[in-house]
Enzyme design. Structure first.
Site, mmCIF file in Angstrom:
data_model
loop_
_atom_site.group_PDB
_atom_site.id
_atom_site.type_symbol
_atom_site.label_atom_id
_atom_site.label_comp_id
_atom_site.label_asym_id
_atom_site.label_seq_id
_atom_site.Cartn_x
_atom_site.Cartn_y
_atom_site.Cartn_z
ATOM 1 N N ARG A 88 0.816 -1.213 0.000
ATOM 2 C CA ARG A 88 0.000 0.000 0.000
ATOM 3 C C ARG A 88 0.851 1.265 0.000
ATOM 4 N NH1 ARG A 88 -4.674 -2.714 2.818
ATOM 5 N NH2 ARG A 88 -6.413 -1.273 2.719
ATOM 6 N N ARG A 133 -20.737 -2.567 12.155
ATOM 7 C CA ARG A 133 -19.330 -2.217 12.400
ATOM 8 C C ARG A 133 -19.229 -0.748 12.772
ATOM 9 N NH1 ARG A 133 -15.762 -5.107 7.748
ATOM 10 N NH2 ARG A 133 -14.487 -3.301 8.180
HETATM 11 P P1 ADP Z 1 -10.099 -1.934 3.334
HETATM 12 O O1 ADP Z 1 -10.276 -2.713 2.057
HETATM 13 O O2 ADP Z 1 -11.378 -1.413 3.899
HETATM 14 O O3 ADP Z 1 -9.018 -0.907 3.256
HETATM 15 P P2 ADP Z 1 -8.428 -3.922 4.627
HETATM 16 O O4 ADP Z 1 -9.014 -5.126 5.241
HETATM 17 O O5 ADP Z 1 -7.627 -4.126 3.405
HETATM 18 O O6 ADP Z 1 -9.668 -2.978 4.415
HETATM 19 O O7 ADP Z 1 -7.522 -3.137 5.687
HETATM 20 C C1 ADP Z 1 -8.046 -2.671 6.895
HETATM 21 C C2 ADP Z 1 -7.039 -1.770 7.595
HETATM 22 O O8 ADP Z 1 -5.864 -2.519 7.941
HETATM 23 C C3 ADP Z 1 -6.517 -0.605 6.783
HETATM 24 O O9 ADP Z 1 -7.391 0.516 6.817
HETATM 25 C C4 ADP Z 1 -5.176 -0.332 7.473
HETATM 26 O O10 ADP Z 1 -5.339 0.381 8.677
HETATM 27 C C5 ADP Z 1 -4.686 -1.723 7.817
HETATM 28 N N1 ADP Z 1 -3.849 -2.285 6.721
HETATM 29 C C6 ADP Z 1 -4.163 -3.344 5.931
HETATM 30 N N2 ADP Z 1 -3.191 -3.585 5.039
HETATM 31 C C7 ADP Z 1 -2.217 -2.660 5.258
HETATM 32 C C8 ADP Z 1 -0.973 -2.363 4.654
HETATM 33 N N3 ADP Z 1 -0.504 -3.063 3.616
HETATM 34 N N4 ADP Z 1 -0.255 -1.319 5.150
HETATM 35 C C9 ADP Z 1 -0.700 -0.611 6.186
HETATM 36 N N5 ADP Z 1 -1.879 -0.814 6.786
HETATM 37 C C10 ADP Z 1 -2.641 -1.832 6.342
#
Ligand code: ADP
Length: 188
Positions: A88, A133
């Site tokens: 990300r 949620r």
């Molecule tokens: P969404 O699709 O709603 O963004 P995710 O399940 O992919 O949901 O992620 C939920 C949360 O987990 C993100 O908003 C972030 O806070 C954290 N997160 C997930 N993946 C990463 C990543 N690769 N880097 C940093 N934070 C992450």
């Protein structure tokens, strides 16, 4: 097959990731799922990331990279995997590059689900309401979309330049979008 699935929050990455993983017999690895499991189990990592997640920010690269390296080191992910929600940030792209170089492996494709932000906010608010949620407030949802636009969307250019992108319209039924992805991957 070693693939990534990217796209804004709410675009349906998790749902599609499961279908693709099944089709190619590879594990779908979602950093969001891993963090959420830690939060609900109250592990030290969970306590550390709970607040960041609730506010819609990103967990730090060091923690996130370590978790992915760990998971990809498990036997089922040795030859193939689908990463959902990672990388990300540019730091995560670099960490993944280094990890794969170490394993003498490369990515085969990066699937991108495209969707309109307002449509996504509406979708996520509905989901927050029906699933109860409470951490999915409109504010947190908007912050997540903005964080994606600022930090993650630019990474698509990196993978586009490498010729890896498979871009798919993410709006539509689950099967419909799944078929678009399959067609896009077959066309590669
Ligand atoms: P969404 O699709 O709603 O963004 P995710 O399940 O992919 O949901 O992620 C939920 C949360 O987990 C993100 O908003 C972030 O806070 C954290 N997160 C997930 N993946 C990463 C990543 N690769 N880097 C940093 N934070 C992450």
């Amino acid at each position: 097959m070693r693939m990534l699935i990217m796209g804004p929050p709410g675009a349906g990455k998790g749902t599609q990731a499961k279908g693709i993983a099944e089709r190619y017999s590879i594990p779908a690895v979602s950093t969001g799922d891993i963090f959420r499991a830690n939060v609900s189990q109250g592990t030290p990592l969970g306590l550390e990331v709970k607040r960041i997640m609730a506010e819609g920010g990103y967990v730090g690269d060091d923690v996130t990279n370590a978790i992915v390296a760990d998971r990809l080191g498990e036997p089922d992910a040795r030859e193939g995997f689908l990463l959902d929600g990672y990388p990300r940030t540019l730091g995560q792209v670099e960490a993944l590059d280094a990890l794969l170089a170490d394993r003498q492996q490369a990515l085969d494709a990066v699937i991108v689900l495209r969707a309109d932000t307002d449509e996504l906010v509406t979708r996520l608010l509905k989901r927050a309401h029906t699933d109860g949620r409470e951490d999915d407030t409109e504010e947190a949802i908007r912050v997540r979309q903005a964080t994606y636009a600022a930090e993650t969307a630019p990474l698509l250019d990196v993978y586009r330049d490498r010729g890896l992108l498979v871009e798919v319209d993410g709006l539509g039924g689950v099967d419909e979008v799944g078929e678009r992805i399959a067609a896009g991957l077959d066309a590669r």
